[in-house]
Scaffold this active site. Structure first.
Site, PDB file in Angstrom:
ATOM      1  N   ASP A 205       0.840  -1.193   0.000  1.00  0.00           N
ATOM      2  CA  ASP A 205       0.000   0.000   0.000  1.00  0.00           C
ATOM      3  C   ASP A 205       0.880   1.251   0.000  1.00  0.00           C
ATOM      4  O   ASP A 205       1.900   1.297   0.694  1.00  0.00           O
ATOM      5  CB  ASP A 205      -0.895  -0.024   1.241  1.00  0.00           C
ATOM      6  CG  ASP A 205      -1.923   1.074   1.251  1.00  0.00           C
ATOM      7  OD1 ASP A 205      -2.754   1.118   0.331  1.00  0.00           O
ATOM      8  OD2 ASP A 205      -1.894   1.898   2.191  1.00  0.00           O
ATOM      9  N   HIS A 331     -10.471  -1.305  -4.968  1.00  0.00           N
ATOM     10  CA  HIS A 331     -11.330  -0.944  -3.847  1.00  0.00           C
ATOM     11  C   HIS A 331     -11.359   0.550  -3.562  1.00  0.00           C
ATOM     12  O   HIS A 331     -12.061   0.980  -2.639  1.00  0.00           O
ATOM     13  CB  HIS A 331     -10.840  -1.678  -2.594  1.00  0.00           C
ATOM     14  CG  HIS A 331      -9.440  -1.285  -2.213  1.00  0.00           C
ATOM     15  ND1 HIS A 331      -8.346  -1.685  -2.938  1.00  0.00           N
ATOM     16  CD2 HIS A 331      -8.971  -0.500  -1.216  1.00  0.00           C
ATOM     17  CE1 HIS A 331      -7.255  -1.177  -2.396  1.00  0.00           C
ATOM     18  NE2 HIS A 331      -7.600  -0.450  -1.359  1.00  0.00           N
TER      19      HIS A 331
END
Length: 532
Positions: A205, A331
């Site tokens: 991430d 997402h």
């Protein structure tokens, strides 16, 4: 599944299926997806033809940012299961030939993580320098102009330490200090914990944001003439993030990750780079991350041919050895059927986008529901959970619209609502329909695996006009022509360049066909053929 290349390169050209666990399948009736639900649906993923599964965070979290605020790197969120459940899931995935990839969020933690709970206590405790702390300016204002990606200053005051701490996202997500060797060592041990357990890799991430400028210099503005409509919509995008993230020094953090990955055989690490994609060359390569993806495709709302050609010929031209990750959805962004088509569904667009995605060079990342052609869900204010939606509703509704649960059947009561236009595209509905988006998704994944040129061949774009996109994939002893009409209403024609002749059809979408040295393309049509 027939991924090409050596065992250590299994990821090159592979199809990685992304799961947002909270919204995949709930097996205990609490409305929240769990590890048992993922295990139960592995056959769906294997049947799709995917090579690997990527799980968004499954660790303990206060859920201020729904898993991206981790309070324990080496545990499992209780609502999702236990470490034993994870081990069973991993074994079940491997038994089906599926690799398992975990999300790792090493740039920041939750403010409830034990490391931060200790760091906040004083300026001289053992972990006092594990996060980015700074003194206030003389007048009590924040140390510099850095802005949080979620809006407002990227600094929050802590009354106990009488200092500000840096958070690139929510104030509940304090930034780890990668200038501290102990922090780096602890994060690398997190990777080893999961690698020792048998996971096959990691998605990192915000991999661009591990290392900040220790001088805390102000970020410069984005020149007005370079600002897009997305930049004007969100104040943090009005500055160039060159000191709070995307620093040249961030490359050594990626180097540290790669050293750990190389301690294990056949493991894969790829990064998310949502800012400054031109830095890819510094962060990927033989001594850095194996691969990466940017937001070029997933933030696009136009669906025009230059988007795809420019990405490979401009951004990636300087990185000929990079096998990029390519994705149209995840997402964090509006689902592609809605971004590129609008409304509550467009199956013709969904099948075209899947065909294009599976034809591009790189490792494919396919987000759950993309194989069903799911559009974005238009949520009411009472259903908004995402902090971004909470900030901007109703002008922007945040990320919940792409995070609604997978419609496995035409009923259910999960944590976010499933609208009728998703239920009519449920897996059990499409599974029995040979003309469904799901059936097409399976077919184009199989097509990719059956053709070495699509798995790992070079990509070369051809000159086109209007809504036509055309390129060739060349490798493994074959050459494939890929032609697409991205337009919604008008037919198009593509004349074969001199020297190319059709040797055999591979796929025709919406009635596209070759004849007389040209390809006729209906709206949303595609045509793939071997050429010589």
């Amino acid at each position: 599944m027939a991924v090409q290349g050596e065992a250590g390169d299994w990821w090159k050209g592979a199809v990685v299926y992304q799961i947002y666990p909270r919204s995949f399948l709930d097996t205990n009736g609490d409305g929240i997806g769990d590890l048992a639900g993922i295990e139960r649906k592995l056959d769906h993923i294997a049947g799709l033809g995917a090579d690997a599964v990527w799980l968004s965070p499954i660790y303990p979290t206060p859920n201020r940012d729904f898993g991206y605020d981790i309070s324990d790197y080496v545990g499992i969120a209780p609502e999702m299961g236990t470490l034993d459940d994870f081990d069973r899931l991993l074994a079940a995935a491997h038994a089906r030939g599926l690799k398992l990839i975990l999300d790792q969020v090493l740039s920041h933690t939750s403010d409830q993580h034990p490391w931060f709970l200790e760091s906040q206590l004083s300026k001289d405790n053992e972990k006092s320098d594990w996060y980015v702390w700074a003194e206030a300016k003389e007048d009590g204002t924040v140390p510099n102009n850095w802005l949080s990606a979620f809006g407002g200053p990227a600094w929050s005051w802590h009354p106990l330490r009488r200092q500000y701490y840096f958070h690139k996202f929510l104030k509940q997500q304090p930034k780890l200090n990668f200038h501290n060797p102990d922090v780096v060592a602890a994060c690398m041990d997190v990777l080893r914990f999961w690698l020792d357990r048998g996971v096959d890799g990691f998605r990192l991430d915000v991999a661009n944001s591990y290392v900040h400028d220790p001088q805390l210099a102000d970020n410069p503005p984005v020149p007005r003439e370079e600002r897009s409509f997305l930049d004007w919509a969100h104040a943090p995008r009005l500055q160039q993030h060159v000191h709070d993230a995307n620093t040249p020094e961030n490359e050594w953090a990626m180097r540290e990750v790669r050293k750990v990955m190389d301690e294990y055989e056949g493991r894969f690490a790829f990064g998310e780079f949502s800012e400054r994609p031109e830095m890819l060359g510094a962060y990927t390569g033989p001594e850095h991350l194996h691969s990466a993806y940017t937001f070029a495709f997933i933030e696009d709302f136009m669906f025009q041919p230059p988007l795809f050609r420019d990405y490979y010929e401009k951004l990636l031209a300087a990185l000929p050895d990079l096998t990029p990750c390519v994705t149209f959805s995840n997402h964090d962004v509006v689902r592609p059927v809605t971004r590129w088509g609008g409304g509550q569904g467009d199956d013709a667009l969904a099948t075209l986008a899947l065909t294009l995605l599976l034809s591009l060079k790189g490792t494919v990342l396919m987000y759950q529901g993309e194989e069903l052609g799911l559009p974005e869900v238009d949520l009411e204010e009472k259903d908004i959970h995402d902090p971004v939606g909470d900030l901007y509703f109703p002008w922007a509704k945040g990320r919940d619209g792409c995070r609604t649960p997978m419609p496995w059947a035409a009923k259910g009561a999960p944590w976010l609502p499933i609208p009728d236009y998703h239920r009519e595209r449920a897996v059990d509905v499409q599974a029995a329909d040979v003309g469904s988006v799901l059936a097409h998704a399976r077919a184009v994944v199989a097509m990719r695996h059956a053709n070495p040129a699509l798995m790992g061949g070079d990509i070369s774009f051809l000159d086109t006009e209007g809504s036509v996109l055309a390129f060739t994939r060349d490798g493994g002893g074959e050459k494939i022509l890929c032609v697409f009409n991205l337009g919604k209403t008008d037919e198009a024609r593509f004349a074969l360049p001199d020297g190319l002749s059709i040797a055999g059809d591979i796929l025709s979408l919406a009635g596209a066909a070759s004849s007389g040295g040209a390809v006729a393309l209906p709206p949303r049509g595609a045509y793939l053929a071997r050429v010589e």
